[in-house]
Design an enzyme around this catalytic site. Structure first.
Site, PDB file in Angstrom:
ATOM      1  N   ILE A  91     -13.601  -6.821   7.652  1.00 22.75           N
ATOM      2  CA  ILE A  91     -13.495  -5.376   7.396  1.00 22.75           C
ATOM      3  C   ILE A  91     -14.489  -4.621   8.274  1.00 22.75           C
ATOM      4  CG2 ILE A  91     -13.791  -3.541   5.665  1.00 22.75           C
ATOM      5  CD1 ILE A  91     -12.835  -5.559   3.532  1.00 22.75           C
ATOM      6  N   ASP A 106     -25.889  -7.846  10.208  1.00 18.91           N
ATOM      7  CA  ASP A 106     -25.150  -9.052   9.804  1.00 18.91           C
ATOM      8  C   ASP A 106     -25.921 -10.274  10.285  1.00 18.91           C
ATOM      9  OD1 ASP A 106     -23.089 -10.959   9.083  1.00 18.91           O
ATOM     10  OD2 ASP A 106     -21.669  -9.310   9.195  1.00 18.91           O
ATOM     11  N   TYR A 115     -16.875 -14.849  -9.221  1.00 15.60           N
ATOM     12  CA  TYR A 115     -16.872 -13.761  -8.241  1.00 15.60           C
ATOM     13  C   TYR A 115     -16.559 -12.424  -8.929  1.00 15.60           C
ATOM     14  CZ  TYR A 115     -14.819 -11.054  -4.305  1.00 15.60           C
ATOM     15  OH  TYR A 115     -14.493 -10.093  -3.373  1.00 15.60           O
ATOM     16  N   ASP A 142      -6.109 -18.000 -11.605  1.00 18.52           N
ATOM     17  CA  ASP A 142      -5.535 -17.029 -10.668  1.00 18.52           C
ATOM     18  C   ASP A 142      -5.232 -15.703 -11.351  1.00 18.52           C
ATOM     19  OD1 ASP A 142      -4.646 -16.160  -8.222  1.00 18.52           O
ATOM     20  OD2 ASP A 142      -2.984 -17.565  -8.071  1.00 18.52           O
TER      21      ASP A 142
HETATM   22  N1  UDP Z   1      -2.412 -19.533  -1.930  1.00 15.54           N
HETATM   23  C1  UDP Z   1      -1.387 -20.465  -1.658  1.00 15.54           C
HETATM   24  N2  UDP Z   1      -1.506 -21.272  -0.554  1.00 15.54           N
HETATM   25  C2  UDP Z   1      -2.566 -21.196   0.300  1.00 15.54           C
HETATM   26  C3  UDP Z   1      -3.595 -20.244   0.034  1.00 15.54           C
HETATM   27  C4  UDP Z   1      -3.485 -19.441  -1.092  1.00 15.54           C
HETATM   28  O1  UDP Z   1      -0.398 -20.565  -2.406  1.00 15.54           O
HETATM   29  O2  UDP Z   1      -2.579 -21.947   1.296  1.00 15.54           O
HETATM   30  C5  UDP Z   1      -2.274 -18.610  -3.087  1.00 15.54           C
HETATM   31  C6  UDP Z   1      -3.450 -18.516  -4.051  1.00 15.54           C
HETATM   32  O3  UDP Z   1      -3.374 -19.521  -5.039  1.00 15.54           O
HETATM   33  C7  UDP Z   1      -3.264 -17.121  -4.630  1.00 15.54           C
HETATM   34  C8  UDP Z   1      -2.697 -16.321  -3.461  1.00 15.54           C
HETATM   35  O4  UDP Z   1      -2.181 -17.289  -2.551  1.00 15.54           O
HETATM   36  O5  UDP Z   1      -2.288 -17.137  -5.665  1.00 15.54           O
HETATM   37  C9  UDP Z   1      -3.680 -15.416  -2.748  1.00 15.54           C
HETATM   38  O6  UDP Z   1      -4.818 -16.139  -2.413  1.00 15.54           O
HETATM   39  P1  UDP Z   1      -6.030 -15.599  -1.523  1.00 15.54           P
HETATM   40  O7  UDP Z   1      -6.902 -16.771  -1.216  1.00 15.54           O
HETATM   41  O8  UDP Z   1      -5.544 -14.831  -0.350  1.00 15.54           O
HETATM   42  O9  UDP Z   1      -6.889 -14.611  -2.434  1.00 15.54           O
HETATM   43  P2  UDP Z   1      -6.698 -13.795  -3.798  1.00 15.54           P
HETATM   44  O10 UDP Z   1      -5.586 -12.821  -3.582  1.00 15.54           O
HETATM   45  O11 UDP Z   1      -6.369 -14.786  -4.887  1.00 15.54           O
HETATM   46  O12 UDP Z   1      -8.013 -13.155  -3.993  1.00 15.54           O
END
Ligand code: UDP
Length: 391
Positions: free
Chosen positions: A27, A47, A187, A339
């Protein structure tokens, strides 16, 4: 151009000095680019890394210097333990704090680092802003909403279709996390507490603050590609995971069926919202803003399918016969993962205060992002996979 800038109420915008903590991240790099190219503001970029903003710090031609060379200074320091931090905050009109661990793979595997980075390390930043009467724009997360109320209803309940049960509102929705043993929520919980602290500094000590809750901002330079510009065993967020799979001609891994839903917003749209916050303090102070694109909702499975199609278009490569495989969250992330089921941002407050709306469709943002991924990484991946194994 820059000197004629006016705010949303028609007042001239005076050039600001901005202390941007975490300027070298995804970002931060886009925000620096925007501020340097389109505004007269000066940046104190803080940073521990600067790889993603190197192009802004070093002139591309050897003799010429960039037009903004005198408006960006890079300070390599770790906010955990560096006494220079307060001085930089004092020098600036405004501090933007982006520094944090924010990849889900870390939340359950490095919960202490996650909590320290998102709460403890942010404390001095808040304190110095409050004590010195400086404005703060703090980056939080949509993850503070946790799960939707709707996900606790019976599967066949018609209320699941009612937006009251899933649309996430800054001033009304509760924060719903799982049990402590589900360390995924370390988090969200740390971010919630720092939000509450900043809010309290505002109400008790008059801190001028804005809190940003990004909803899955994606685009070029996000995270890293494992084994190329990040550790081979590292697990970035979904855009980089799926990009990595596509670049390596591997199936995309769907965690627990890929049923979770997300709304994705293009980083360049989101940065417009942040610029409005920076330049309109009277409209942004004291507010928490969702920044996302409610029109770009997909399940993770649908995202995988769309990315496969887009990547075939931009790379000219034929997709695999079986482009996805299922994997359990325990296998993929380890113990303690959980999740968010669905994340639709309510846009009322940001619309009313800043008149901001996202513009870019999911297809278009994936097309520009995957074009970037292909151009940036395809050759490096080819080279790394053709290297003979060390004996
Ligand atoms: N996810 C997935 N395969 C991957 C990486 C992530 O199915 O290789 C899924 C993860 O379990 C979540 C969603 O994608 O449901 C989004 O994950 P991300 O790590 O981008 O962050 P979040 O939106 O959960 O903060």
């Amino acid at each position: 151009m820059a000197s004629a800038r006016i705010d949303l109420d028609g007042n001239p915008i005076k050039p600001l000095t901005i202390c941007m903590i975490g300027a070298g991240g995804f970002i931060g790099s886009h925000l620096c680019e925007k501020l340097l190219a389109e505004t007269p503001h000066t940046l104190l970029a803080v940073d521990v890394y600067n790889d993603k903003i190197k192009h802004l710090l070093e002139p591309s031609g050897s003799s010429s210097s960039s037009p903004w060379a005198d408006r960006i200074q890079f300070h390599r320091l770790n906010i955990k333990n560096d006494s220079r931090l307060e001085g930089l905050i004092k020098m600036a009109d405004l501090t933007v704090n982006l520094a944090a661990i924010c990849t889900p793979a870390d939340y359950n595997t490095r919960p202490l680092d996650t909590i320290y980075s998102n709460f403890i390390d942010a404390l001095p930043v808040v304190k110095y802003c409050s004590e010195n009467g400086k404005r703060l724009i703090h980056f939080s997360t949509c993850e503070v909403y946790g799960k939707t109320i709707g996900c606790f209803l019976p599967k066949d309940s018609p209320l699941r279709q009612d937006p009251d049960y899933f649309v996430l509102k800054e001033d009304a929705s509760p924060c719903i996390f799982g049990p402590i043993e589900k360390q995924r929520w370390s988090y969200a919980c740390a971010k919630q507490l720092i939000e509450r602290l900043i809010y309290a500094e505002g109400s008790e000590n008059g801190l001028e603050f804005t809190i940003v809750r990004p909803f899955n901002w994606i685009g070029p330079r996000m995270d890293f590609i494992p084994g190329i510009d990040g550790p081979s065993e590292g697990v970035p967020r979904v855009l980089a995971c799926f990009s990595n799979n596509l670049l390596r001609h591997e199936p995309l891994k769907l965690v627990d069926g890929g049923e979770s839903q997300r709304t994705f917003v293009y980083i360049k749209d989101a940065i417009e919202a942040v610029l409005l916050m920076i330049e309109n303090p009277a409209r942004a102070n004291g507010h928490i803003f969702n920044v996302g694109n409610p029109n770009n909702e997909v399940t993770v499975r649908q995202l995988a399918e769309m990315m496969t199609q887009v990547y075939a278009k931009v790379s000219g490569e034929t997709p695999l016969d079986s482009p996805t495989i299922d994997v359990s969250s325990k296998e993929f992330y380890g113990e303690g993962y959980d999740d968010s089921d669905k994340r639709i941002p309510d846009m009322t407050i940001i619309n009313r205060q800043l008149g901001w709306n996202p513009k870019t469709s999911l297809w278009d943002l994936l097309e520009s992002t995957l074009t970037y991924q292909h151009r940036t990484y395809a050759e490096a991946i080819k080279k790394s996979t053709s290297k003979p194994l060390a004996s």
